[in-house]
Design an enzyme around this catalytic site. Structure first.
Site, mmCIF file in Angstrom:
data_model
loop_
_atom_site.group_PDB
_atom_site.id
_atom_site.type_symbol
_atom_site.label_atom_id
_atom_site.label_comp_id
_atom_site.label_asym_id
_atom_site.label_seq_id
_atom_site.Cartn_x
_atom_site.Cartn_y
_atom_site.Cartn_z
ATOM 1 N N LYS A 171 -0.257 40.487 4.479
ATOM 2 C CA LYS A 171 -0.673 39.550 5.422
ATOM 3 C C LYS A 171 -2.117 39.977 6.064
ATOM 4 O O LYS A 171 -2.723 40.796 5.776
ATOM 5 C CB LYS A 171 0.381 39.913 6.660
ATOM 6 C CG LYS A 171 1.761 39.487 6.218
ATOM 7 C CD LYS A 171 2.758 39.614 7.223
ATOM 8 C CE LYS A 171 4.262 39.077 7.010
ATOM 9 N NZ LYS A 171 5.162 39.301 8.352
ATOM 10 N N TYR A 231 7.192 29.324 6.787
ATOM 11 C CA TYR A 231 8.171 29.807 7.510
ATOM 12 C C TYR A 231 9.079 28.853 8.143
ATOM 13 O O TYR A 231 9.692 29.166 9.621
ATOM 14 C CB TYR A 231 7.120 30.344 8.771
ATOM 15 C CG TYR A 231 6.557 31.798 8.689
ATOM 16 C CD1 TYR A 231 7.239 32.980 8.332
ATOM 17 C CD2 TYR A 231 5.165 31.879 8.426
ATOM 18 C CE1 TYR A 231 6.724 33.938 8.063
ATOM 19 C CE2 TYR A 231 4.515 33.087 8.399
ATOM 20 C CZ TYR A 231 5.127 34.005 8.079
ATOM 21 O OH TYR A 231 4.629 35.142 7.754
ATOM 22 N N ASN A 256 3.123 43.472 10.807
ATOM 23 C CA ASN A 256 3.825 44.359 9.944
ATOM 24 C C ASN A 256 3.672 44.187 8.429
ATOM 25 O O ASN A 256 4.281 44.564 7.618
ATOM 26 C CB ASN A 256 5.580 44.213 10.196
ATOM 27 C CG ASN A 256 5.952 42.744 9.816
ATOM 28 O OD1 ASN A 256 4.838 41.944 9.105
ATOM 29 N ND2 ASN A 256 7.176 42.428 9.805
ATOM 30 N N HIS A 309 4.977 40.503 3.570
ATOM 31 C CA HIS A 309 6.074 39.757 3.576
ATOM 32 C C HIS A 309 6.663 40.057 2.136
ATOM 33 O O HIS A 309 5.844 40.146 1.021
ATOM 34 C CB HIS A 309 5.933 38.442 3.700
ATOM 35 C CG HIS A 309 6.924 37.392 3.299
ATOM 36 N ND1 HIS A 309 7.937 37.175 3.941
ATOM 37 C CD2 HIS A 309 7.164 36.687 2.194
ATOM 38 C CE1 HIS A 309 8.903 36.379 3.451
ATOM 39 N NE2 HIS A 309 8.510 36.087 2.002
ATOM 40 N N GLU A 369 9.907 30.554 -2.838
ATOM 41 C CA GLU A 369 8.669 30.999 -2.354
ATOM 42 C C GLU A 369 7.472 30.999 -3.431
ATOM 43 O O GLU A 369 6.164 30.743 -3.364
ATOM 44 C CB GLU A 369 8.540 32.254 -1.783
ATOM 45 C CG GLU A 369 9.517 32.293 -0.344
ATOM 46 C CD GLU A 369 9.505 33.626 0.381
ATOM 47 O OE1 GLU A 369 9.935 33.794 1.530
ATOM 48 O OE2 GLU A 369 9.390 34.833 -0.403
#
Length: 149
Positions: free
Chosen positions: A9, A49, A112, A115, A126
């Site tokens: 990310k 998302y 965080n 992913h 994905e």
């Protein structure tokens, strides 16, 4: 052979953690079959998302993921999905074990770092969302016999 989708990310890219994160999966013995650095479009972010569309944090997720480049990856190997989830650590870095990516580098759930697909169906969808089939390489590590029997 099982495949999973991982995305480093924007926070990890900005912090210069890309190499350290990739190294963990290489060291484990998984095969990198797809890799690209990209600025994510709002459309792609919303598709990725979509499962969270009705949640109050959806727009924040989208805004964050389009804020800076990400590194999209496809990794291959025996049990790669479950193993990657363990390497990544708990979603909230405060709950992540030391030795995991989030446990070692994360502090806040909103930052965080990475992913990872949570199951085979998610991984397949994905991977198809982020990569064209011709963007994935089919190859084997020369030392594979020393990693798996």
């Amino acid at each position: 052979m099982e495949r999973t989708f991982l995305m480093i990310k924007p926070d990890a890219v900005q912090r210069g953690l890309v190499g350290d994160i990739i190294k963990r999966f290489e060291t484990k013995g998984f095969t990198l079959v797809g890799l690209k650095l990209l600025s994510v479009s709002r459309e792609l972010a919303e598709k990725h998302y979509d499962v969270h569309r009705e949640r109050p944090f959806f727009q924040g997720l989208v805004e964050f993921i389009v804020s800076s480049p990400v590194v999209a990856m496809v990794w291959e190997g025996d049990g790669v999905i479950a193993s990657a989830r363990k390497i990544i650590g708990a979603t909230n870095p405060l709950n992540a074990e030391p030795g995991t990516i989030r446990g070692d580098y994360g502090i806040n759930v909103g930052r965080n770092l990475i992913h990872g697909s949570d199951g085979p169906e998610t991984a397949a969808s994905e991977i198809a969302l982020w990569f064209k089939p011709e963007e994935l390489s089919n190859w084997q590590l020369t030392n594979k016999a020393w990693i798996v029997e």
